[in-house]
Design a protein around this motif. Structure first.
Motif, short mmCIF file in Angstrom:
data_model
loop_
_atom_site.label_atom_id
_atom_site.label_comp_id
_atom_site.label_asym_id
_atom_site.label_seq_id
_atom_site.Cartn_x
_atom_site.Cartn_y
_atom_site.Cartn_z
N ASP A 32 0.91 -1.09 -0.01
CA ASP A 32 -0.07 0.07 0.08
C ASP A 32 0.99 1.20 -0.09
O ASP A 32 1.53 1.49 0.94
N GLN A 33 0.81 1.84 -1.14
CA GLN A 33 1.92 3.01 -1.27
C GLN A 33 1.23 4.26 -0.69
O GLN A 33 1.78 5.07 -0.42
N ASP A 34 0.02 4.15 -0.34
CA ASP A 34 -0.75 5.23 0.35
C ASP A 34 -0.74 5.36 1.58
O ASP A 34 -0.89 6.32 2.36
N LYS A 35 -0.39 4.44 2.41
CA LYS A 35 -0.44 4.03 3.75
C LYS A 35 0.94 3.18 4.04
O LYS A 35 0.84 1.97 4.04
N LEU A 36 1.78 3.87 4.38
CA LEU A 36 3.20 3.00 4.55
C LEU A 36 3.62 2.74 6.02
O LEU A 36 4.70 1.99 6.15
N THR A 37 2.51 2.71 6.74
CA THR A 37 2.69 2.21 8.16
C THR A 37 1.39 1.51 8.45
O THR A 37 0.40 1.86 8.14
N ASP A 38 1.71 0.42 9.16
CA ASP A 38 0.48 -0.44 9.65
C ASP A 38 0.95 -0.94 10.97
O ASP A 38 1.95 -1.10 11.42
N ARG A 48 6.69 0.37 5.52
CA ARG A 48 6.74 -0.23 4.28
C ARG A 48 7.56 1.09 3.56
O ARG A 48 7.45 2.04 3.81
N THR A 49 8.68 0.50 2.74
CA THR A 49 9.36 1.35 2.03
C THR A 49 9.65 0.95 0.66
O THR A 49 9.57 -0.36 0.35
N TYR A 50 9.66 1.79 -0.48
CA TYR A 50 10.15 1.48 -1.73
C TYR A 50 10.97 2.14 -2.32
O TYR A 50 11.16 3.35 -2.47
N ALA A 51 11.98 1.33 -2.73
CA ALA A 51 13.35 2.02 -3.30
C ALA A 51 13.44 1.87 -4.65
O ALA A 51 13.62 0.68 -5.17
N GLU A 52 13.52 2.93 -5.65
CA GLU A 52 13.46 2.64 -7.15
C GLU A 52 15.12 2.89 -7.36
O GLU A 52 15.72 3.98 -7.08
N ILE A 53 15.48 1.99 -7.81
CA ILE A 53 16.93 1.79 -8.21
C ILE A 53 17.10 1.66 -9.76
O ILE A 53 16.31 1.18 -10.68
N ASN A 67 10.12 -2.78 0.59
CA ASN A 67 10.44 -3.41 1.96
C ASN A 67 9.29 -3.34 2.88
O ASN A 67 8.44 -2.44 2.76
N PHE A 68 9.50 -4.68 3.60
CA PHE A 68 8.15 -4.58 4.76
C PHE A 68 9.03 -4.84 5.83
O PHE A 68 9.63 -5.85 6.16
N LEU A 69 9.33 -3.76 6.69
CA LEU A 69 10.06 -3.92 7.92
C LEU A 69 9.19 -4.07 9.28
O LEU A 69 8.55 -3.10 9.49
N PHE A 70 9.27 -5.21 9.70
CA PHE A 70 8.39 -5.60 11.12
C PHE A 70 9.25 -5.15 12.25
O PHE A 70 10.13 -5.93 12.30
N LYS A 71 8.95 -4.37 12.93
CA LYS A 71 9.35 -4.03 14.12
C LYS A 71 9.35 -5.01 15.14
O LYS A 71 8.14 -5.08 15.64
N PHE A 281 24.48 -5.24 -1.54
CA PHE A 281 23.50 -4.37 -1.36
C PHE A 281 23.50 -3.36 -0.36
O PHE A 281 24.67 -3.62 0.42
N GLU A 282 23.03 -2.48 -0.20
CA GLU A 282 22.83 -1.28 0.68
C GLU A 282 21.69 -1.29 1.52
O GLU A 282 20.79 -1.39 1.24
N PHE A 283 22.10 -0.93 2.82
CA PHE A 283 21.05 -1.19 3.67
C PHE A 283 20.93 0.03 4.86
O PHE A 283 21.89 0.59 5.29
N TYR A 284 19.65 0.55 4.84
CA TYR A 284 19.56 1.59 6.00
C TYR A 284 18.68 1.17 7.22
O TYR A 284 17.37 0.91 6.53
N TRP A 285 19.06 1.23 8.13
CA TRP A 285 18.59 0.49 9.36
C TRP A 285 16.93 0.87 9.29
O TRP A 285 16.11 0.18 9.84
N ASP A 286 16.54 2.29 9.31
CA ASP A 286 15.30 2.87 9.48
C ASP A 286 14.22 2.34 8.31
O ASP A 286 13.15 2.55 8.36
N ASN A 287 14.87 1.92 7.20
CA ASN A 287 13.88 1.51 6.05
C ASN A 287 14.42 0.20 5.46
O ASN A 287 13.02 -0.35 5.07
N GLY A 288 15.33 -0.55 5.29
CA GLY A 288 15.59 -1.64 4.85
C GLY A 288 16.54 -1.55 3.67
O GLY A 288 17.53 -0.86 3.92
N ILE A 289 16.45 -2.35 2.48
CA ILE A 289 17.43 -2.42 1.75
C ILE A 289 17.16 -1.16 0.65
O ILE A 289 15.96 -1.17 -0.12
N LEU A 290 18.08 -0.50 0.27
CA LEU A 290 17.74 0.58 -0.67
C LEU A 290 18.38 0.38 -2.11
O LEU A 290 18.08 1.37 -2.88
N ASN A 291 19.08 -0.62 -2.06
CA ASN A 291 19.87 -0.81 -3.28
C ASN A 291 20.37 -2.22 -3.39
O ASN A 291 20.64 -2.98 -2.29
#
Length: 347
Positions: A32-38, A48-53, A67-71, A281-291
């Motif tokens: 869901d791009q309109d609601k990035l947290t659940d 949720r994060t989506y990285a365009e590469i 990315n689906f990052l479950f805390k 790959f590149e990883f940012y702890w707050d979001n997930g995999i960015l590349n």
């Protein structure tokens, strides 16, 4: 003539039933791009994060990593024994997640993507949509067995899918649903605290706080029997601005295949092998995999291929992150108080 009409009607109905059953049998994950947290059942959090590469090479079409990052719900850093027990507890009641879990879903193609509007099928409940809870539970179970089975503590050989191709992604935006009809790679990770444990086959763990092991130096020395099966940190890029630091960690994978996982549920006969996964790959702890490289797909890897080893012996990402959540990369980090003028050249 009447027999022909009856036969034609029968064939048409059968075709419709087959199409419908195809929708029902395929497993869909909605992003869901309109609601990035659940929140899940009021006690777990999903970001949720989506990285365009993109790549300058014509051989590598632009991709999007979802990315689906479950805390985790347990805040204290527990012992390994306690984490093990909490995994068992989570599998039973789905409440106390002992580690952060990251699920990435990336449609792959060598030519172009096929996007279909399936809003009607979703409204009529004709497709098998996996809930976030189901996605998390499946990933947690696979990670649990991949982490502890190599220690020989289970009586039976588990089946698991850390890397899988049996899910499809559906993008929801502005209340419409779009199915990406391409081969799709899904990967499951846990985010580990502290240092990677050298004795453990680390097929699923990302450890941002771990020491650096240069891919180039490691492979040059042919140290392939140590840290075998590990997701290993190559280096960390620290982006600084007025005392604020944001860390982007770069990882590489040293032969992630483990005997009981390498052929589970994968499509046979393809000229690539999804279990090898994303590679560097590149990883940012707050979001997930960015590349990520995905060279196993684009270079047509075979079963005995170790990620990026032959073609990319030093960490060399063939892609660059263009946007995160639809926002240009430099603007995304600027909102976090960072204003690096050379950010584009760094990442």
């Amino acid at each position: 003539m009447r027999k022909i009409i009856i036969l034609f009607t029968f064939l048409a109905v059968s075709a419709i039933q087959l199409i419908g059953s195809g929708f029902a049998q395929t497993k869909y994950v909605v992003f869901d791009q309109d609601k990035l947290t659940d929140s899940l059942n009021g006690h777990l959090f999903c970001k949720r994060t989506y990285a365009e590469i993109g790549s300058d090479s014509t051989n590598f079409p632009d991709l999007t990593i979802y990315n689906f990052l479950f805390k985790k719900s347990i805040t204290a850093d527990d012992s390994n024994q306690k984490v093990f027990q909490n995994y068992i507890s989570f599998e039973r009641d789905g409440k106390n997640l002992p580690v952060d879990i990251l699920v990435t879903i990336t449609p792959l193609t060598r030519s172009k993507f096929e996007l279909k509007n399936i809003s009607k099928a979703v409204a009529n409940k004709e497709i098998n949509v996996i809930s976030l809870d189901s996605l998390l539970r499946t990933a947690a179970k696979d990670i649990f067995y991949a982490t502890y089975a190599p220690l020989g503590i289970f009586s039976e050989t588990p089946s698991l899918n850390l890397k899988r191709t049996d899910y499809k992604i559906v993008i929801k935006r502005k209340n419409e649903y779009f199915f990406v009809d391409n081969e799709t790679l899904t990967e499951s990770y846990f985010i580990g605290n502290g240092y990677i444990e050298p004795y453990r086959t680390n097929a699923a763990g990302i450890y941002p706080q771990s020491k650096n092991f240069s891919k180039q130096n490691y492979l040059s020395a042919e140290k392939l029997n140590t840290l075998k099966g590990g997701i290993i940190k190559d280096t960390t890029i620290n982006l600084n601005n007025h005392g604020r630091t944001i860390a982007i960690d770069r990882f590489w994978t040293n032969e992630p295949r483990i005997p009981f996982a390498k052929s589970a549920g994968l499509n046979k006969g393809n000229d690539w092998y999804a279990v090898e996964g994303i590679g560097d790959f590149e990883f940012y702890w707050d979001n997930g995999i960015l590349n990520g490289n995905f060279l196993d797909y684009f270079k047509k890897a075979k079963l005995n291929y170790m990620p990026d080893k032959q073609l990319n012996r030093k960490l060399n990402l063939w892609y660059k992150t263009k946007k995160i959540n639809g926002i240009p990369l430099e603007d995304f980090f600027k909102d976090k108080g960072l204003n690096n003028t050379n950010l584009k050249s760094i990442l």
